[in-house]
Structures are given as structure tokens and as C-alpha cells.
Design a protein around this motif. Sequence first.
Motif, short mmCIF file in Angstrom:
data_model
loop_
_atom_site.label_atom_id
_atom_site.label_comp_id
_atom_site.label_asym_id
_atom_site.label_seq_id
_atom_site.Cartn_x
_atom_site.Cartn_y
_atom_site.Cartn_z
N ARG A 308 43.97 48.46 17.98
CA ARG A 308 43.35 49.78 17.82
C ARG A 308 43.45 50.58 19.13
O ARG A 308 42.71 51.53 19.36
CB ARG A 308 41.90 49.63 17.36
CG ARG A 308 41.79 48.78 16.09
CD ARG A 308 40.43 48.78 15.50
NE ARG A 308 40.11 50.04 14.83
CZ ARG A 308 38.98 50.27 14.18
NH1 ARG A 308 38.08 49.30 14.06
NH2 ARG A 308 38.74 51.44 13.62
N ASN A 309 44.37 50.14 19.97
CA ASN A 309 44.72 50.87 21.19
C ASN A 309 43.62 50.85 22.24
O ASN A 309 43.49 51.78 23.05
CB ASN A 309 45.11 52.31 20.87
CG ASN A 309 46.28 52.80 21.70
OD1 ASN A 309 46.93 52.01 22.40
ND2 ASN A 309 46.55 54.08 21.64
N VAL A 310 42.81 49.79 22.22
CA VAL A 310 41.82 49.55 23.27
C VAL A 310 42.19 48.24 23.95
O VAL A 310 42.31 47.21 23.29
CB VAL A 310 40.38 49.46 22.71
CG1 VAL A 310 39.39 49.19 23.83
CG2 VAL A 310 40.01 50.72 21.96
N THR A 311 42.39 48.29 25.26
CA THR A 311 42.78 47.09 26.01
C THR A 311 41.69 46.71 26.99
O THR A 311 40.83 47.52 27.33
CB THR A 311 44.10 47.33 26.77
OG1 THR A 311 43.97 48.49 27.61
CG2 THR A 311 45.26 47.53 25.81
N SER A 312 41.74 45.48 27.45
CA SER A 312 40.73 45.00 28.40
C SER A 312 41.38 44.13 29.47
O SER A 312 42.25 43.31 29.18
CB SER A 312 39.64 44.20 27.67
OG SER A 312 38.64 43.78 28.58
N LEU A 313 40.94 44.34 30.71
CA LEU A 313 41.39 43.55 31.85
C LEU A 313 40.17 43.07 32.62
O LEU A 313 39.14 43.74 32.66
CB LEU A 313 42.27 44.39 32.78
CG LEU A 313 43.57 44.95 32.20
CD1 LEU A 313 44.14 46.03 33.12
CD2 LEU A 313 44.58 43.85 31.98
N SER A 314 40.29 41.90 33.25
CA SER A 314 39.23 41.42 34.14
C SER A 314 39.80 41.22 35.53
O SER A 314 41.03 41.14 35.71
CB SER A 314 38.62 40.12 33.60
OG SER A 314 39.62 39.13 33.43
N LEU A 315 38.93 41.08 36.51
CA LEU A 315 39.42 41.05 37.89
C LEU A 315 38.43 40.41 38.84
O LEU A 315 37.24 40.30 38.56
CB LEU A 315 39.73 42.48 38.35
CG LEU A 315 38.52 43.41 38.44
CD1 LEU A 315 38.06 43.58 39.89
CD2 LEU A 315 38.81 44.76 37.82
N ALA A 351 39.64 48.60 45.08
CA ALA A 351 41.05 48.90 44.76
C ALA A 351 41.52 48.24 43.48
O ALA A 351 42.20 48.87 42.66
CB ALA A 351 41.95 48.48 45.94
N THR A 352 41.18 46.97 43.28
CA THR A 352 41.67 46.27 42.09
C THR A 352 41.01 46.83 40.83
O THR A 352 41.66 46.98 39.78
CB THR A 352 41.42 44.75 42.20
OG1 THR A 352 42.00 44.28 43.41
CG2 THR A 352 42.06 44.01 41.04
N THR A 353 39.73 47.16 40.92
CA THR A 353 39.05 47.79 39.78
C THR A 353 39.74 49.11 39.41
O THR A 353 40.04 49.36 38.23
CB THR A 353 37.58 48.08 40.12
OG1 THR A 353 36.92 46.86 40.48
CG2 THR A 353 36.87 48.71 38.93
N PHE A 370 43.24 40.02 37.24
CA PHE A 370 43.83 40.54 38.46
C PHE A 370 43.02 40.13 39.69
O PHE A 370 41.79 40.01 39.64
CB PHE A 370 43.93 42.06 38.40
CG PHE A 370 45.12 42.57 37.63
CD1 PHE A 370 46.20 43.12 38.27
CD2 PHE A 370 45.15 42.45 36.24
CE1 PHE A 370 47.30 43.58 37.56
CE2 PHE A 370 46.24 42.91 35.52
CZ PHE A 370 47.33 43.47 36.18
N ASN A 371 43.73 39.96 40.80
CA ASN A 371 43.13 39.68 42.10
C ASN A 371 44.03 40.31 43.15
O ASN A 371 45.26 40.20 43.06
CB ASN A 371 43.01 38.16 42.31
CG ASN A 371 42.30 37.80 43.61
OD1 ASN A 371 41.82 38.67 44.32
ND2 ASN A 371 42.24 36.51 43.89
#
Length: 408
Positions: A308-315, A351-353, A370-371
Motif C-alpha cells: 500500500r506504498n508505506v515502507t518502514s526502516l529502523s536504525l 543523520a541516519t534518522t 541502518f547504522n
Amino acid sequence: MHQGSLETDSEDEIPPAWEERVTFEGKVYYANHETKATQWTHPTTGKKKEVKGELPYGWERKITDEGVVFFIDHVHEKTTYTDPRLAFAEEKKDPIIGFRQKYDGSSTALSVLQGRDLSDQYVIVTGANSGIGYETVRSLSKHGASVVLACRDMVKANDCVKDIQKENPMAKVEAMFLDLAKLSTVKKFAENYLAKDRPLNVLILNAGVFGLPYSKTDDGLETTFQVNHLAQFYLTQLLTELLIKSSPSRVIVVSSESHRFTDLNRNNINTSKLSPSYAQYSDLKAYNLSKICNVAFSMELNRRLRSRNVTSLSLHPGNMMSTSLQRNWWLYRLLFTLVRPFTKSMQQGAATTVLCAASKELEGIGGLYFNNCYRCPASEAACDPVLADKLWTLSENMLEDCLSHAPS
């Protein structure tokens, strides 16, 4: 209707009995009329392909009452079920393979955003009145984003708004009350934001507590777990339809490398482990557990909403930075003070956020960790879809139980 395939200039010939088709989102797939099977990869080359861009001049896409998509060529007066863009389909490469590492642990949030225009972006940042959250808001607003600081301490939050607007009078920032230790305020925050009738393009779950002595929230749950995971899980659920409506949109979950130092797995996850009793409690274990919940939740959210075109990333933002996280015990304050000369600044920590929230190269990409402004593997447990699914179900059940016992 004419159902034959358009001729293409592709080198990849389709074997007999196979047909090349395309989804509404532009992903090419292959149907075998003999076996009635479908697959994403080309039956001969194994490649994945996609179509992009607008329809050619004179073409129009229509949908029947039954939901079947077809195409009309007004120039040649033809109708077909085949997307004319298939003639120009391109090989689909893993987008992250082409992700160039332009930044690293020394990069700042403002350097990551250089040249970006975010004036069409609406953002919420939890825990934004200090540290990384504040620098995240400050940096995004400098590039035109409309940002809400979702905070418990409204005095500090409004001071932050004044500071940001003093530095940048054009900044579109405002503070709204949110206390993650009280689920009722999470619901009220979501209602208040929805009442503004504005989009939500990026939800940044940044808030967190660390080193707390054992305590329970008014909702009856261990505080670190509720604040760091469950309340923000609840907030995301309440705003999910808006995220979908505003898509493409992103959910960014600030976790930690500490997520690697916990024994949580698919076999031992249960409500008492997530929200332990006083006898079972350790502040560091509780923090580490909440951080693996962050990563697993982000992975599962991406699996559920990416279509549904919603993505998620963690960091992970950085190691032992001097934020307000360590305020709860003198030993942690001393330790963080001693290592401060060797750690990131708040601008570097954000920066990563900011990269995950605003990078054009990460548009449409989710389910990653991500890191130092680059993708790295999360722990094996954090990437386990069975654990993530169980966490999701337990989180929903715990919320339902808390909300059913809440005073009306």
C-alpha cells in the motif's frame, strides 16, 4: 476486447504457453496457461522486470466494475488487457545494491539533506524536545518540512519550537502533547492530528527511555516496554490509514545496536517476558528487549504495508551519545560523560534518522536496518518473521486488554 500481447523489442522471448503481464503497481509477472501458475521472474532468464512512467500518448487506463484493468488506444482505436508500457519494461534490480554510501558516522543531518526540498512533506517526530529528536526536527524543518514535535513536556517542546523559529523564521513546526506512558494520550494525540486534516508522509518513532528503575504505567505495563515499543506501536496503528492515504509514506523507527543483546526469540516470547514483574526486571535487559521489538516491529510493518506504498526502516543513531536518555541513574550519567569526547554530536546522531526519512534513494525501500547512514544486517532474531508476527499479535492483545480496562 483484443487480448493479444503487444509486440516488444525485448531480447527475452516468452516460451510457449507463457504470457507476460503487469500489476497495477507496475510489477511484471509471468503466467503459465498450462499449469495455471504465476511467478515474478522471467521463465527463461530469471530476471525481474518493472514498468515505469506514464502511458504513451493516446492511451488510457480503465477499470471495469469487476475490477479488471484494461487499456484503450484512442489513436488506433484498439482495446487490450496488456499494459502498453510492457514494450519498454526494464530489468528490476535490487534497489539497495545501487545505494551508494555517500555518508558515514561522521556525517551530519544537515549534510545529508543538502539540496533537498521537503516543503511538501508532513512529519511527526516523537520525543523531539531534546537530543537526536530535536536535531531531527530542526534539520527537516530547515529544508521546508512541516514537523510536529510529539512530546510529554510541553514547556520544553514549545521552547524548542521558539528556538527553531528564531533560527529559521520560515520553519513550520509545532508541538503537540503526547505521553507514551499513558495510552489515552496516544489516542488523543492521534485524534488531534487527524482533526487537522493534513497528510502524514513520515512518522519518526524516536522517543525512548533508558535505565529506569522498575515501574508500571497507569496502563499496568512495565514502563520501558510501553514507552519504547507498545505506545508507539499503538500510535502507528491509529495513524496507519492516514499514512496509506498520504502514500508514498515512511515509518522510521529509532532502535539501537542494543537490540542484539537479548535472548528474545520466537519460542520464548510472551506477555510476561515483554512486560516483566519486579522480580524479573533488569533495566538494561528491558531496554535491549524494547530495542529488538523496535526492529522486529519495523520489519513486520513493512511486510504488511509495503503493498500500500508505506515502507518502514529502523536504525541505530550512534553509540552512547550524550542525550537525555541516561538521565535516570547517576552511573549511566557518569559513563556517558566520560565517553562523550569520543562519540557523535547530536547533528551526527540525527543523520541516519534523516537519511532514512528523506533520502530519495530510499523511496519505496523498506524492511532494512541502518547504522552510520548505511544498511547493515540486524540480528537474526530481529529479522525472524515468525517472531515479528507473534510480537504484533501480542502487542495487539496487550493493547486491547489495557484499553478495555481503561476508565471511560
